[in-house]
Scaffold this active site. Structure first.
Site, PDB file in Angstrom:
ATOM      1  N   SER A 253       0.997  -1.204  -0.059  1.00 51.70           N
ATOM      2  CA  SER A 253       0.337  -0.132  -0.322  1.00 51.70           C
ATOM      3  C   SER A 253       0.579   1.258   0.386  1.00 51.70           C
ATOM      4  O   SER A 253       1.783   1.009   0.287  1.00 51.70           O
ATOM      5  CB  SER A 253      -1.251   0.254   1.594  1.00 51.70           C
ATOM      6  OG  SER A 253      -1.018   1.552   1.995  1.00 51.70           O
ATOM      7  N   LYS A 254       0.208   2.464  -0.368  1.00 47.44           N
ATOM      8  CA  LYS A 254       1.050   3.396  -0.808  1.00 47.44           C
ATOM      9  C   LYS A 254       1.712   4.172   0.753  1.00 47.44           C
ATOM     10  O   LYS A 254       2.342   4.874   0.448  1.00 47.44           O
ATOM     11  CB  LYS A 254       0.652   4.038  -2.305  1.00 47.44           C
ATOM     12  CG  LYS A 254      -0.687   4.558  -1.973  1.00 47.44           C
ATOM     13  CD  LYS A 254      -1.209   5.596  -3.396  1.00 47.44           C
ATOM     14  CE  LYS A 254      -2.548   6.533  -3.193  1.00 47.44           C
ATOM     15  NZ  LYS A 254      -3.130   6.818  -4.369  1.00 47.44           N
ATOM     16  N   ARG A 255       0.135   4.226   1.609  1.00 45.70           N
ATOM     17  CA  ARG A 255       0.575   4.050   2.081  1.00 45.70           C
ATOM     18  C   ARG A 255       1.935   3.998   3.375  1.00 45.70           C
ATOM     19  O   ARG A 255       2.151   4.740   3.723  1.00 45.70           O
ATOM     20  CB  ARG A 255      -0.482   4.201   3.545  1.00 45.70           C
ATOM     21  CG  ARG A 255      -1.205   5.076   4.304  1.00 45.70           C
ATOM     22  CD  ARG A 255      -2.911   5.191   4.570  1.00 45.70           C
ATOM     23  NE  ARG A 255      -3.676   4.295   3.460  1.00 45.70           N
ATOM     24  CZ  ARG A 255      -4.295   4.693   2.154  1.00 45.70           C
ATOM     25  NH1 ARG A 255      -4.317   6.236   2.022  1.00 45.70           N
ATOM     26  NH2 ARG A 255      -5.178   4.174   1.113  1.00 45.70           N
ATOM     27  N   ASP A 408      -0.598  12.764  -1.101  1.00 40.11           N
ATOM     28  CA  ASP A 408      -1.597  11.764  -1.730  1.00 40.11           C
ATOM     29  C   ASP A 408      -2.645  12.048  -2.759  1.00 40.11           C
ATOM     30  O   ASP A 408      -2.793  11.479  -3.923  1.00 40.11           O
ATOM     31  CB  ASP A 408      -1.518  10.799  -0.796  1.00 40.11           C
ATOM     32  CG  ASP A 408      -2.368   9.392  -1.606  1.00 40.11           C
ATOM     33  OD1 ASP A 408      -1.887   9.294  -2.468  1.00 40.11           O
ATOM     34  OD2 ASP A 408      -2.592   8.589  -1.082  1.00 40.11           O
TER      35      ASP A 408
END
Ligand code: GLU
Length: 476
Positions: A253-255, A408
């Site tokens: 996940s890009k988090r 984001d």
């Protein structure tokens, strides 16, 4: 018609994701292996979130990976248009067919009624599902409401009882109770289709034989299968690919990690190494086989049956190793130079950098220390680097965390958007813009004197900036 037609159907709502390259690669390999065709379709039914920049970035990124398609918005083809926003009248026609056949109905429920319905369902721990309220209206009642100008959506009908079985080529049959399948909205109140209607209609009209997509779509498959049967169409084969995972098995996940293709490009990975790496996640090598292989080799040995059912691990260490091997074993001196040039100083990038750097140097030899951060991956930051700033550690943590989130969400990555975000954060924290900028400067460039901050961030790209902010968060 060729025996196999596959597609990748990205929604242009953000930066190109490595998961998209992975799914595209699998579809590409399967089609090529069987002498079939591979289609690219843009699924931009979410008009509020879709952008032309994102579409361009996705196409560019997939091209950069070395993938090509036989039909698509950029190359045309006999089943176009390949952008769903240009196919509205087609969907309307098919929605009308469903209405006429009694397979879909107009729903006049207000957002408020739906919210109340959901609250009741939540309170009694029932699955959230449309309760069929508007199904009880007579044709006269529907006509009266329409004539009165009441807004409505079109929903699909779902049987109350029984089960539907999705036959996934890789996972086998998956059974869904109709009670768990929602009466999905097919056409929104603005007359535009949702993903579900557009996706099924297009896969049929574009003669897709195999729908190979991420496992997050498994729960949509029963709705899609029902729609195929309502239309009287032969459904395609379905394969739901496991999502890529981190080494600790959590979802990529890009988090938490960089997931953008552009990140890997800016970090200096070679596209053939990235695609080789993704190809191995789909089909691992067998005993004694060399892991280094180009796209042609990936196609040759591709087997749908060998795709793992458990989530393949996106192990960056392995990618590093492969990339190193490509640099050492596959690039001769001339092509190495060409790659470095392309990566570091494309004419467009160089022009921009030179203009920003010129006012700040006295000798050309000042360039390297001034600009090194632009050509680096992760920076080796230390807590001391942040000691001369006007924010304390909790404030910096808050500022970086807010920035990670807001960056984001920025629709377009450019100096204007970046500046707005930093101004907003300064306001939230009650700080002067200048005082806020300094720790960001350190986090992004590793020093306090460099070219302007917002331009630096634009040049580095969203993913590298977010990665550096994550790095800074680890030390402050
Ligand atoms: N537009 C969907 C996506 O963004 C496509 C899902 C599918 O392949 O059916 O992934």
């Amino acid at each position: 018609m060729p025996s196999v037609r596959t597609r990748i159907a990205p929604s242009p709502t953000g930066d190109p994701h490595v998961g998209t390259a992975y799914v595209a690669l699998v579809n590409y390999c399967f089609a090529r292996k069987h002498g079939g065709e591979f289609v690219l379709r843009i699924e931009d039914t979410d008009q509020a979130r879709s952008t032309a920049e994102s579409e361009r970035a996705i196409l560019d990124a997939l091209h950069w990976c070395g993938l090509t398609w036989d039909e698509g918005p950029d190359v045309g083809g006999p089943h176009g248009p390949y952008r769903q926003s240009e196919r509205s009248s087609i969907y309307r026609e098919y929605a009308d067919k469903l209405l006429a056949g009694g397979y879909a109905f107009k729903c006049f429920c207000t957002p408020q009624r739906l919210e109340e319905m959901r609250a009741v369902q939540r309170a009694s721990a029932q699955p959230s599902r449309y309760d069929g309220h508007c199904l009880s209206y007579t044709p006269e009642e529907v006509a009266r409401r329409e004539a009165a100008g009441q807004p409505y959506v079109i929903r699909m009908r779902v049987p109350d009882e029984g089960v539907i079985v999705v036959d996934d080529l890789r996972r086998g049959p998956i059974e869904f109770d109709y009670k768990s399948v929602d009466m999905q909205v097919l056409v929104k109140s603005d007359g535009l289709p949702t993903y579900h209607l557009a996706n099924v209609v297009d896969d049929h009209l574009m003669e897709i034989t195999h729908v190979i997509r991420g496992e997050e779509w498994v729960s949509s498959a029963p709705k899609h299968l029902l729609l195929y049967s309502y239309f009287g169409w032969q459904p395609p084969e379905f394969v739901h690919l496991p999502l890529l995972r981190n080494p600790d098995k959590s979802k990529l996940s890009k988090r938490r990690n960089p997931t953008g293709i552009l990140f890997y490009e800016r970090m200096g990975y070679l596209p053939e190494a990235l695609i080789n790496f993704l190809g191995l996640l789909a089909n691992a090598t067998r005993e004694g086989e060399d892991e280094l292989m180009d796209l042609t080799a990936l196609v040759r040995r591709f087997e749908l049956e060998h795709i793992p059912v458990g989530g393949p691990v996106f192990d960056v260490a392995k990618l590093d190793w492969l990339n190193g091997r490509y640099i050492r074993e596959r690039l001769d001196a001339a092509s190495f130079v060409r790659r470095v040039e392309e990566w570091a100083v494309s004419p467009e990038r160089l022009t921009k950098i030179a203009q920003l750097a010129a006012p700040r140097i006295e000798r050309l030899s000042d360039l390297a220390p001034l600009l090194a951060f632009l050509f680096s991956g992760r920076l080796a930051l230390r807590a001391e680097d942040f000691k001369n700033v006007k924010l304390d550690a909790p404030e910096m943590r808050e500022a970086f965390t807010l920035a990670l989130r807001e960056f984001d969400a920025l629709p377009a990555w450019n100096v204007f958007g970046i500046e707005d975000v930093l101004k907003r954060i300064a306001q939230t924290l009650g700080k002067k813009g200048r005082d806020l900028a300094r720790p960001f400067y350190v986090a992004i460039t590793g020093s306090t004197t460099s070219i302007p901050l917002y331009d630096s961030m634009e040049l580095l790209g969203r993913d590298i900036v977010r990665e550096r902010l994550r790095g800074a968060l680890e030390v402050v």
